[in-house]
Design a protein around this motif. Structure first.
Motif, short mmCIF file in Angstrom:
data_model
loop_
_atom_site.label_atom_id
_atom_site.label_comp_id
_atom_site.label_asym_id
_atom_site.label_seq_id
_atom_site.Cartn_x
_atom_site.Cartn_y
_atom_site.Cartn_z
N PRO A 134 0.78 -1.25 -0.02
CA PRO A 134 -0.04 0.01 -0.05
C PRO A 134 0.70 1.20 -0.07
N GLY A 135 0.61 2.20 -0.96
CA GLY A 135 1.30 3.35 -1.11
C GLY A 135 2.28 3.28 -2.20
N ALA A 136 2.57 2.02 -2.58
CA ALA A 136 3.67 2.11 -3.72
C ALA A 136 3.00 2.79 -5.04
N GLY A 137 1.89 2.70 -5.19
CA GLY A 137 1.55 3.08 -6.54
C GLY A 137 1.57 4.70 -6.50
N ASP A 138 1.42 5.21 -5.21
CA ASP A 138 1.82 6.76 -5.41
C ASP A 138 3.12 6.94 -5.49
N VAL A 139 4.10 6.45 -5.00
CA VAL A 139 5.53 6.68 -5.30
C VAL A 139 5.85 6.53 -6.52
N LEU A 140 5.27 5.26 -7.20
CA LEU A 140 5.77 5.04 -8.49
C LEU A 140 5.12 6.25 -9.69
N ALA A 141 3.80 6.69 -9.08
CA ALA A 141 3.42 7.54 -9.93
C ALA A 141 4.30 9.01 -9.97
N SER A 142 4.65 9.17 -8.85
CA SER A 142 5.53 10.49 -8.66
C SER A 142 6.80 10.16 -9.30
N ALA A 143 7.49 8.79 -9.20
CA ALA A 143 8.64 8.73 -9.82
C ALA A 143 8.24 8.93 -11.43
#
Length: 494
Positions: free
Chosen positions: A410-419
Motif C-alpha cells: 500500500p502506498g507504492a502506487g503513489d510513489v511509483l506515480a511520482s517517480a
C-alpha cells in the motif's frame, strides 16, 4: 624433492558416467605435482570393464580435462612412447604378463567357487578371523589340478602374496605396515580370461615408468598388494623395476560424514560447467580439499599453486566439500582474474539459447557491454548473468509475483506515480539524472532512496534485486522504462 629418475605421474580414470569433483581433485594434484617438478603427466584410460565403460564417458573425460586446462604430456590424442594409453587396447600385454607370472610361480590358478569362498568368509567372520582368501588353492598338487580341470571347474588367476609384512612410506601419511594376514592372495584374471584392475594398473605403471602414484585414500588398502606385484614384475622383466612412491589423498566428504560419491548431486563436474564456474575458480577450491597455499590465503591462481605445491603438505584428514565456499572463491576469480572483455566473452553461452529466455534477435551486444562491468562485480557464477540482464532483452519484465508483492505494498502506487512523472520530465537520460528524479519522488512521500526505488525496480525489471537501477534504466532507455512503469501503474489501479 629430488628423484633419481625423471618424475612421472599418471591420472587413470575409468570412463563410467560423468566426471566428478573427487576425480578432478586427483587429476589436479597429479598435474600440479608433475608441473612443479618439471615431470611428465600421463593420462591413461582404464577401460577394461566392457559392461560399464562407454565411449560417451571416454569423450566426456577428455572434454573435461581440456575444459579444466589440465594438460597431459602422454595419452589419448597425444600418443607417447608407451602407447596405446587405453587399457582396452592393451589386452595382449596383460595376457602375456599373467602367463609369465604363472610360469614364475608368482601366481596360481584358483578353482574355488563363489559359494565356497562366501562360506569360508562367513565362517571366518563368526570366528573373529580376517575374512580374506585363505590360500586353499595355493599349493594344489598336479593331481588336484587335473581333477578340478576334469570336473570342468572354472579358475581365476590369483597373485601369490609374500609371507612377510610390507612396509612403505606414504607421501601423505608417513610409514605404513601391512601384515600378511591382512593382505591375502588376490585375483588378477577373471575366469573368462579378462584381466582385473589389480593386474592392469600395476602392469601399466611398470611399463610406463611411473615414479609417483597420487590417488584417493579409498585405494590405500590395495597398495601393499600392488607393491608386491611391482616386485614380481621386476623379477620377470616387466618394466624398469622401480616401485613407485605412493601418496594417498584424503577423502572428500559430502553431507554428514559420508564420502562424496558419484551419486551426490553436487559431485558432478557437469553441474559446475552448466552453472558457469570458471575452471580456475573450481580448481582453486578443489585444491583446498587437502592442501593450502598459505594459512591466511584461500584464493590463488593455478600458476601460484604449481609454484608452491608440495605433496608432503597435503593433510591426511578428510576434507568437507562446501558449496558456498566454492561459489565464493569462484566469484572472486570472476571479479579479480578476468578483464571486462574476458568476462563478457565468458558470459556468451548464457546469453543465448538454451539458457537465455529471450528471442535471439532481441539480444543487443552494445547494451550488454554497458552493463557487463557492473554485472561482473555481482555474479557468483556466469549463469547468474541471464537473470541480471534479462530485463534488457525481454519484451516485458519477468513475472515474479513474490517480488511484486514485496515491492508493491500500500502506498507504492503513489510513489511509483511520482517517480513516473519525474522520470518523464528528465531531459538528459543519464544514471545521475534518473537517480535524482527517483530521489525527489521519494522525498515527496517521506521515503529514502532505497524505499522509493523498490517499486520502480520491480516495475521495470520484475525483480527486487539486480544490477544498479539507474545505470540499468539508462541502458534500457526512456521509452521502454516509462512504458513498463505505465503498465505497472495500470496493474495497481486495476
Amino acid at each position: 624433492m629430488t628423484s633419481p629418475t625423471p618424475l612421472r605421474v599418471r591420472f587413470c580414470p575409468s570412463p563410467t558416467g560423468n566426471p566428478h569433483v573427487g576425480l578432478v581433485r586427483t587429476a589436479l594434484f597429479n598435474w600440479a605435482f608433475a608441473r612443479h617438478h618439471g615431470g611428465t603427466m600421463v593420462f591413461r584410460i582404464e577401460d577394461t570393464d566392457a559392461a560399464r565403460d562407454s565411449e560417451e564417458s571416454y569423450q566426456a573425460l577428455l572434454d573435461a580435462m581440456r575444459w579444466l586446462g589440465l594438460t597431459w604430456d602422454e595419452g589419448p590424442e597425444k600418443g607417447g612412447p608407451h602407447a596405446p594409453y587405453r587399457q582396452s587396447q592393451r589386452m595382449d600385454i596383460y595376457a602375456d604378463v599373467a602367463e609369465r607370472l604363472l610360469a614364475a610361480g608368482h601366481a596360481y590358478r584358483c578353482y574355488c567357487t563363489a559359494d565356497e569362498l562366501e562360506a569360508r568368509r562367513e565362517a571366518a567372520r563368526k570366528a573373529g578371523r580376517p575374512s580374506g582368501y585363505e590360500g586353499t588353492c595355493r599349493a594344489l598338487t598336479k593331481a588336484q589340478i587335473a581333477a578340478h580341470e576334469a570336473e570342468g571347474r572354472p579358475s581365476i588367476v590369483r597373485f601369490r602374496m609374500p609371507d612377510e609384512p610390507i612396509t612403505f612410506t606414504d607421501l601423505v601419511r608417513g610409514e605404513l605396515t601391512f601384515t600378511p594376514e591382512n593382505v591375502p592372495d588376490y585375483g588378477i584374471v577373471r575366469a573368462n580370461g579378462a584381466p582385473l584392475y589389480t593386474l592392469v594398473n600395476p602392469v601399466d605403471d611398470a611399463l610406463m615408468e611411473i615414479t609417483h602414484v597420487l590417488r584417493g585414500e579409498d585405494l590405500l588398502s590395495s597398495t601393499p598388494r600392488q607393491i608386491a606385484l611391482y616386485r614380481a614384475l621386476a623379477e620377470i622383466g616387466v618394466g624398469g623395476g622401480t616401485v613407485p612412491a605412493f601418496g594417498h589423498l584424503p577423502y572428500v566428504l559430502g553431507e554428514g560424514t559420508k564420502k562424496l560419491s558419484k551419486r551426490d548431486p553436487q559431485s558432478s563436474l557437469n553441474l559446475y560447467r552448466d552453472r558457469g564456474f570458471l575452471p580456475s575458480g573450481l580448481l582453486n577450491y578443489l585444491a583446498l580439499l587437502g592442501w593450502s597455499l598459505a594459512e591466511d590465503r584461500d584464493v590463488f591462481s593455478l600458476e601460484e599453486m604449481v609454484a608452491a605445491f608440495d605433496i608432503s603438505a597435503v593433510n591426511a584428514n578428510p576434507a568437507r566439500f562446501d558449496l558456498k565456499k566454492c561459489e565464493a572463491i569462484n566469484a572472486t576469480h570472476i571479479r579479480e582474474h578476468l578483464s571486462t572483455e574476458e568476462f563478457a566473452e565468458a558470459c556468451r553461452p548464457w546469453l543465448r539459447a538454451p539458457y537465455a529466455p529471450w528471442k535471439p534477435e532481441a539480444y543487443d551486444p552494445e547494451a550488454f557491454a554497458k552493463l557487463a562491468p557492473l554485472a561482473q562485480t555481482r555474479v557468483t557464477v556466469l549463469s547468474d548473468i541471464t537473470d541480471n540482464v534479462d530485463f534488457l532483452f525481454l519484451d516485458e519484465p519477468v513475472a515474479d509475483e513474490q517480488s511484486w508483492a514485496k515491492a508493491m505494498k500500500p502506498g507504492a502506487g503513489d510513489v511509483l506515480a511520482s517517480a513516473r512523472a519525474n522520470l518523464g520530465a528528465v531531459e538528459d537520460w543519464t544514471a545521475d539524472a534518473l537517480k535524482a528524479a527517483v530521489l525527489a519522488a521519494g522525498e515527496e512521500h517521506g521515503l529514502k532512496l532505497g524505499k522509493a526505488q523498490a517499486p520502480v525496480r520491480v516495475a521495470v525489471t520484475g525483480r527486487t534485486v539486480g544490477l544498479p537501477l539507474f545505470e540499468s534504466l539508462e541502458t534500457l532507455g526512456r521509452r521502454r522504462t516509462l512504458s513498463r512503469i505505465d503498465a505497472a501503474l495500470a496493474r495497481l489501479s486495476g
